[in-house]
Enzyme design. Structure first.
Site, short mmCIF file in Angstrom:
data_model
loop_
_atom_site.label_atom_id
_atom_site.label_comp_id
_atom_site.label_asym_id
_atom_site.label_seq_id
_atom_site.Cartn_x
_atom_site.Cartn_y
_atom_site.Cartn_z
N ARG A 215 0.85 -1.18 0.00
CA ARG A 215 0.00 0.00 0.00
C ARG A 215 0.89 1.24 0.00
O ARG A 215 2.01 1.21 0.51
CB ARG A 215 -0.90 0.04 1.24
CG ARG A 215 -1.91 -1.11 1.32
CD ARG A 215 -2.73 -1.00 2.60
NE ARG A 215 -3.77 -2.01 2.67
CZ ARG A 215 -3.63 -3.21 3.21
NH1 ARG A 215 -2.45 -3.56 3.74
NH2 ARG A 215 -4.61 -4.08 3.22
N LYS A 252 -2.82 -1.45 8.33
CA LYS A 252 -4.27 -1.32 8.29
C LYS A 252 -4.97 -2.38 9.13
O LYS A 252 -5.91 -2.08 9.87
CB LYS A 252 -4.75 -1.42 6.82
CG LYS A 252 -6.21 -1.09 6.63
CD LYS A 252 -6.55 -1.04 5.15
CE LYS A 252 -8.01 -0.63 4.95
NZ LYS A 252 -8.36 -0.55 3.52
N ARG A 331 -0.56 -1.05 -6.95
CA ARG A 331 -0.97 -2.24 -6.15
C ARG A 331 -2.02 -3.05 -6.91
O ARG A 331 -1.97 -4.27 -6.93
CB ARG A 331 -1.49 -1.74 -4.81
CG ARG A 331 -2.02 -2.81 -3.85
CD ARG A 331 -2.33 -2.13 -2.53
NE ARG A 331 -3.20 -2.88 -1.65
CZ ARG A 331 -2.79 -3.79 -0.77
NH1 ARG A 331 -1.52 -4.10 -0.70
NH2 ARG A 331 -3.65 -4.41 0.01
N HIS A 354 -4.39 -8.94 2.82
CA HIS A 354 -5.83 -8.95 3.09
C HIS A 354 -6.15 -10.01 4.12
O HIS A 354 -5.54 -11.08 4.15
CB HIS A 354 -6.61 -9.22 1.80
CG HIS A 354 -6.67 -8.05 0.89
ND1 HIS A 354 -6.95 -8.15 -0.46
CD2 HIS A 354 -6.49 -6.72 1.12
CE1 HIS A 354 -6.93 -6.95 -1.01
NE2 HIS A 354 -6.66 -6.08 -0.07
N TYR A 364 -10.58 -6.10 -5.79
CA TYR A 364 -9.81 -6.28 -7.02
C TYR A 364 -10.49 -7.23 -8.01
O TYR A 364 -9.84 -7.89 -8.78
CB TYR A 364 -8.42 -6.81 -6.69
CG TYR A 364 -7.63 -5.89 -5.79
CD1 TYR A 364 -6.91 -4.83 -6.32
CD2 TYR A 364 -7.61 -6.07 -4.42
CE1 TYR A 364 -6.19 -3.96 -5.50
CE2 TYR A 364 -6.89 -5.22 -3.58
CZ TYR A 364 -6.19 -4.17 -4.14
OH TYR A 364 -5.49 -3.33 -3.33
#
Length: 384
Positions: A215, A252, A331, A354, A364
């Site tokens: 990211r 994140k 990304r 993820h 995505y």
């Protein structure tokens, strides 16, 4: 002996409702209600006025409700005041990016269009109509963020006893217009972008983002102690993606903390970048700030996201691929290229950090293809 005229009746008091009577001097109805005593021992008996008895009784009822709940709704406290208080005091500890985004949304959309309304008079219908009017010009995500700012601002006012209820919580955010979908570079476009980036200060940043899928917030927070270009033994060159530029410095999610092998082109680019940064240090001298950041300004400070976007746009323009592109789409391109090469969805989810394949599929979806294998060697084959 003449009969005496009957004495005028005293206004009748209704329990918990106060008294209402005609005020000759002011030419309107007047209401009074007893609300206990002040800390000094003085009786609290506020007065209200209105053109009709019903209007006065409604005002007395509101005063009684305020006294019961402890909420003191000021007749002069506006939505703009509420938002201003929230921006000044309600975002302590939040990342600067979050604060800036809230301020921009508030100043551009909330204050100009709802700001003059008295907060205590704002209704759910007012908020509903306002959001519906914005649905045609804003993307759904922006609309949700805008609604959230208003909701949190009124929530802040609630906690300060400025208003009884949060009408923004009674409204559902409508669907806005479709936002610009993220795109992914084709292999040919990716090679053109890399060629255009070569020789620029952003080259290693672009190579790293494209070839390991970090990211942008992770790349900007990367430190040299987390980059291992020549580890001992049989351990391959790798990077520890353990930080981000978020307020707490963490990634994140917990699953976002990951250690990734580095393809040869990334190792080469980072080595050259490290040498160039050493030259920056010598030129800066005492002005250099040793933050150990991999990607930094010419004096060692953290790169600003807007500056990265601007530099990347210049690279895209030089590449000749056309269109509008952002650094985060490197990304997306990583996911697309890995999927095209047959890397399994589960492996892609782990590589990009993820928490589940569901997130990868949702975000995505357009970039994914049927899949079979994984690994940094895929990118080596593509960009050797």
């Amino acid at each position: 002996m003449g009969s005496k005229e009957p004495a005028p009746k005293k206004p009748r008091a209704h329990a918990g409702q106060g008294t209402v009577y005609w005020d000759e001097q002011k030419g309107c109805y007047r209401g009074e209600i007893s609300l206990g005593f002040t800390p000094a021992g003085k009786r609290r008996r506020p007065k209200v006025y209105g053109r009709t008895k019903t209007e006065v009784r409604e005002k007395l009822k509101a005063l009684a409700q305020e006294a019961k709940t402890g909420v003191k709704s000021s007749a002069s406290y506006t939505v703009a005041d509420c938002v201003d208080d929230f921006l000044k005091r309600g975002l302590k500890g939040r990342a600067q990016g979050t604060v800036d985004k809230c301020r921009i949304l508030a100043n551009k959309h909330i204050v100009p269009e709802l700001g003059k309304a008295k907060l205590k008079d704002l209704t759910a219908d007012d908020v509903d109509d306002w959001l519906d009017s914005k649905a045609g010009e804003l993307a759904t995500r922006t609309l949700r963020e805008l609604h959230a700012v208003l909701r949190r601002a009124i929530q802040f006012a609630q906690r300060r006893d400025k208003v009884l209820r949060n009408v923004a919580e009674l409204v559902t955010t409508p669907e806005g217009k479709e936002g610009r979908p993220s795109k992914a570079l084709t292999l040919s476009q990716a090679r053109d972008v890399l060629a255009a980036a070569k020789g620029t200060r952003l080259f290693a940043y672009v190579v790293l983002s494209l070839m390991i899928g970090v990211r942008t917030e992770e790349a900007r927070a990367l430190r040299w102690e987390h980059v291992h270009l020549a580890p001992p033994g049989d351990i391959p060159p790798h990077v520890e993606v353990w930080r981000s530029v978020r307020e707490d410095g963490d990634t994140k999610t917990k699953k976002s903390r990951r250690t990734l092998a580095l393809p040869v082109p990334v190792v080469d680019a980072l080595r050259a970048h490290q040498a160039a940064q050493e030259d920056d240090r010598k030129v800066a001298g005492k002005a250099w700030q040793d933050n150990r950041l991999v990607f930094a300004t010419t004096v060692g400070t953290e790169l600003d996201a807007a500056n990265v976007r601007r530099a990347f746009r210049a690279i895209v323009k030089e590449s000749g691929i056309g269109g509008s592109w952002t650094p985060r789409e490197l990304r997306h391109s990583f996911v697309s290229l890995m999927s095209e090469k047959g890397v399994p969805l589960e492996a892609i989810a782990r590589l990009v950090g993820h928490s589940s394949t569901a997130t990868t599929e949702t975000v995505y979806r357009k970039e994914l293809r049927p899949v079979i294998t994984e690994g940094a060697e895929v990118m080596e084959d593509l960009f050797r």
